[in-house]
Design an enzyme around this catalytic site. Structure first.
Site, PDB file in Angstrom:
ATOM      1  N   GLU A 154       0.976  -1.339  -0.014  1.00  0.00           N
ATOM      2  CA  GLU A 154      -0.062  -0.093   0.110  1.00  0.00           C
ATOM      3  C   GLU A 154       0.875   1.302  -0.061  1.00  0.00           C
ATOM      4  O   GLU A 154       1.211   1.761  -1.064  1.00  0.00           O
ATOM      5  CB  GLU A 154      -0.874   0.061   1.279  1.00  0.00           C
ATOM      6  CG  GLU A 154      -1.979   0.869   1.120  1.00  0.00           C
ATOM      7  CD  GLU A 154      -3.367   0.557   1.748  1.00  0.00           C
ATOM      8  OE1 GLU A 154      -4.049   1.120   1.745  1.00  0.00           O
ATOM      9  OE2 GLU A 154      -3.357  -0.785   2.285  1.00  0.00           O
TER      10      GLU A 154
ATOM     11  N   GLU B  43      -2.442   0.358  13.334  1.00  0.00           N
ATOM     12  CA  GLU B  43      -3.585   0.768  12.502  1.00  0.00           C
ATOM     13  C   GLU B  43      -4.939   0.514  13.384  1.00  0.00           C
ATOM     14  O   GLU B  43      -5.754   1.282  13.309  1.00  0.00           O
ATOM     15  CB  GLU B  43      -3.662   0.127  11.206  1.00  0.00           C
ATOM     16  CG  GLU B  43      -4.818   0.247  10.304  1.00  0.00           C
ATOM     17  CD  GLU B  43      -4.451  -0.522   8.973  1.00  0.00           C
ATOM     18  OE1 GLU B  43      -3.864  -1.460   8.999  1.00  0.00           O
ATOM     19  OE2 GLU B  43      -5.118  -0.204   8.039  1.00  0.00           O
TER      20      GLU B  43
END
Ligand code: BGC
Length: 720
Positions: free
Chosen positions: A339, A607
């Site tokens: 990502e 996260e």
């Protein structure tokens, strides 16, 4: 400057192998000054006579290449001899690597370099050497390199001549811009803290800190010995090496040794990791042969915090690391998996913390240039910048980076140019929301009805999400309308700061607030209360604050908020009479909380609140980064509320400050220091019994507020 040079490419396709472009240069007179400008459709490393030019890692950096490609300019006066070889090695980088594969217009561009060396001799004459078809091209020993997948380097590989370079007119020179961002450099060098064999029998090294960068090898070996390295952020429940959360990113180094002493540092890739596994290794490799090197944009550190709680101090350290690890030329969501995108939402919520920790003016200034370049005709902005994934949509709280970040830069650094450059784009973002709504004065839609231009992420990763979902239950229309108000309010303040007539938007703002209050009459989630309070939308603030406080207490002093609610949660409480509850959340150690992560060995910000569950298991592999700075946004509350150091909007950039610390005995003490353009501001308090002792030092004009009493000071140290 690049004015006369040509883009040049290899005469044959080199496949995965990185080509080297070279030119022999003779200087027959005495050199007074020599400067070289270089760029590439990929990433490059340049050398003169085998010595590296400059120290920019992954130059020319990451931008929205369709419209902006940086070149670097280096002073090479002291590198030139009479006979010289100038060479430029080209890797795929962001431009042509897997990261931008979706955007064929970028990704399928030919690999090419462009350079211009201007030599001024002491006799006043000048000479300019540019890339053209007189340059020769060879293969290199970098057999493969990709930002996601890693690098293969064979120190024994034969270098093959490929002939002369070809001029490549298919690549435009009009997108070239001088470097705007900070230089991406190597920083901390970390030695292994532990080497061990896992239960699965694998040879693993722990560097003790989750970083972004790579491992540098320094060893004496024999030709053909192989070292294969895999990277990971955490070990699993059984103590085994675990990197399933990297998804498809191979994140691997394969290095083949030559005879003798050698140093190898990966060239065109980086990883997010704390642990490495040596999948293959020569028998004699020792910890001393390995150094983890942190790589990030070279920002100046400005903010420091030390508290009476070791765990809060660790949380602060972890936030600093997540910032470093994700500020590699663009603000990324994470540095490890497939990502590493410039997600706007993450940057938006973290920009305030980031700009206290470090001077981010140049870093964000450059990225905002990319954001403006990617803004669409209708004013919407993509969810990631650069938009390598070609995301066609805009989202609330993500797109608001367009207004929040320029304003934050102005508040911290006081430069009106940061508003002037972005004002039009900020206005167009607000106008887009106006034009996209089903209901006037709100930003509403039938959920996902029009995926073409808008799709919200909701309160991303909030814990009130239904099982298995990433989206909290706070409705999109509520969040979008609240952020519509917030961005409009920012736009008005920004416009006024540069003396624009904002009456039209003031009228709009009044109407938005009133429509919001008429439409959203009840709040049911923590995030709804937080947004209504922090964005000044609640028509009865005391009642909403009490509701939020009650909700938190009823939930055992635990939060349920995600990316949207968390950054303002503590403010919504402390600014409305519930500082104690804000501190309870800050100091909470049970799941979900900031210190839960610290207790579970985090060295960066996770996260997910439950990245590692209490029983040691992981949140699913598809979305589980241990290095996502978003929740680190709590740190700006430590600077600006606990320590109490705030800029004054009318005198931005800390020409003037407000220092209004909010103490709590459970934290024990705090010592916050901030270097500003106008001098350093320090705010410290500690408890002696039940008495709070304050020590405040300011070199800028400030209003110190202690126990509600205001003290106007010019500069000096003050005790209360
Ligand atoms: C990223 C996030 C990002 C999100 C959008 C994720 O894959 O890692 O941080 O903001 O997508 O919802």
């Amino acid at each position: 400057m690049i004015t006369n040079a040509n883009w040049i490419s290899a005469p044959v396709d080199t496949g995965a192998v990185c080509p080297i472009f070279s030119k022999r240069i003779k200087t027959e007179k005495t050199v007074k000054k020599a400067e070289i400008s270089i760029s590439a459709t990929g990433v490059y490393e340049a050398e003169i006579n085998g010595r590296r030019i400059g120290d920019f890692i992954l130059a020319p950096g990451c931008t929205s290449y369709k419209s902006r490609l940086q070149y670097q300019m280096y002073d090479v006066t002291n590198m030139l001899e009479t006979e010289n070889t100038l060479s430029i090695c080209l890797g795929k980088g962001w431009y042509r690597g897997r990261i931008s594969a979706s955007d064929k217009t970028i990704n399928e561009t030919d690999g090419a370099v462009i350079a211009e060396l201007v030599i001024t001799y002491t006799d006043g004459s000048t000479e300019s050497i540019v890339t053209d078809n007189s340059w020769s091209v060879t293969t290199s020993r970098i057999l493969f390199s990709d930002i996601y997948d890693g690098e293969t380097y064979d120190a024994t590989a034969e270098i093959k001549d490929l002939g002369n370079a070809v001029i490549n007119d298919s690549i435009s020179k009009s997108t070239l811009i001088p470097q705007e961002g900070e230089t991406v450099k190597e920083h901390e060098r970390i030695k292994p803290v532990k080497i061990f064999i896992t239960p699965k029998g694998e040879y693993v090294i722990d560097f003790g800190q989750n970083i972004a960068g790579y491992v540098s090898l320094d060893l004496t070996s024999k030709s053909g010995d192989k070292i294969v390295i895999s990277h990971a952020e955490v070990l699993d429940n059984d103590g085994n090496f675990y990197n399933a959360n990297y998804r498809s990113a191979k994140a691997r180094i394969e290095y083949t040794c030559r005879d003798g002493h050698q140093v190898y540092t990966p060239h065109f890739t980086y990883f997010g990791f704390r642990y490495i596994r040596l999948d293959e290794r020569p028998y004699n490799i020792m910890p001393d042969n390995l150094t983890a090197v942190a790589v990030y944009s070279d920002m100046k550190r400005t903010g420091y915090i030390e508290t009476g709680s070791e765990k809060v101090n660790k949380l602060f350290e972890n936030t600093l690391w997540s910032q470093r690890d994700n500020f590699i030329d663009i603000p990324t969501d994470c540095p490890q998996r497939d990502e590493r995108m410039g997600w706007l939402g993450d940057a938006q919520v973290f920009a305030k913390t980031a700009s206290y920790n470090y001077n981010t003016k140049k870093f964000f200034g450059k990225w905002l240039g990319d954001l403006r370049a990617e803004q669409r005709e209708n004013g919407s902005v993509p969810d990631t910048v650069p938009n390598f994934w070609l995301i066609p949509r805009s989202s609330t709280a993500w797109g608001d980076a367009m207004s929040v970040i320029p304003w934050q830069m102005y508040l911290m650094y006081g430069d009106k140019k940061d508003i002037e450059h972005n004002f039009d784009a900020m206005k167009r973002w607000v106008d887009f929301m106006t034009s996209d709504s089903l209901d006037k004065y709100l930003w509403t839609c039938v959920d996902d009805s029009d995926k073409k231009q808008r799709k919200h992420y909701g309160d991303w990763l909030a814990l009130d999400a239904p099982y298995g979902s990433y989206r909290g239950i706070t409705p999109d229309n509520f969040i979008a309308s609240a952020f519509y108000a917030y961005s409009t309010e920012i736009l008005i303040k920004a416009g006024k700061a540069i003396e624009k007539d904002m009456s039209e938007y003031e009228e709009l703002y009044k109407n938005i607030v009133s429509a919001f209050q008429k439409t959203f009459t009840e709040y049911t989630t923590q995030t709804e209360c937080v947004l209504a309070l922090y964005f000044n939308l609640a028509d009865n603030k005391p009642e909403t604050a009490k509701q939020l406080n009650d909700m938190i207490i009823a939930n055992d002093n635990r939060l349920q908020t995600g990316f949207v609610g968390t950054p303002y949660l503590l403010y919504a409480l402390s600014e409305n009479g519930y500082a104690q509850t804000a501190y309870s959340l800050l100091l909470q150690e049970e799941y979900p909380s900031w210190l839960y992560e610290v207790n579970h060995g985090a060295t960066t910000i996770w996260e997910h609140w439950d990245g590692i569950r209490d029983d040691g298991t992981f949140w699913s592999t598809d979305m589980n980064s241990y290095n996502h700075y978003a929740y680190g946004s709590v740190v700006d509350w430590l600077y600006s509320v606990a320590g109490g150091i705030k800029p004054v909007e009318e005198n931005a950039g800390f020409k003037e400050a407000v220092i209004a610390p909010v103490p709590d005995k459970r934290l024990g003490s705090i010592n916050v220091s901030l270097d500003t353009e106008y001098g350093t501001i320090k705010s410290a308090w500690h408890y002696e019994g039940d008495k709070v002792c304050y020590e405040i030092t300011t070199s800028v004009k400030a209003t110190i507020i202690i126990n509600g009493e205001k003290h106007l000071v010019v500069s000096g140290t003050y005790y209360f």
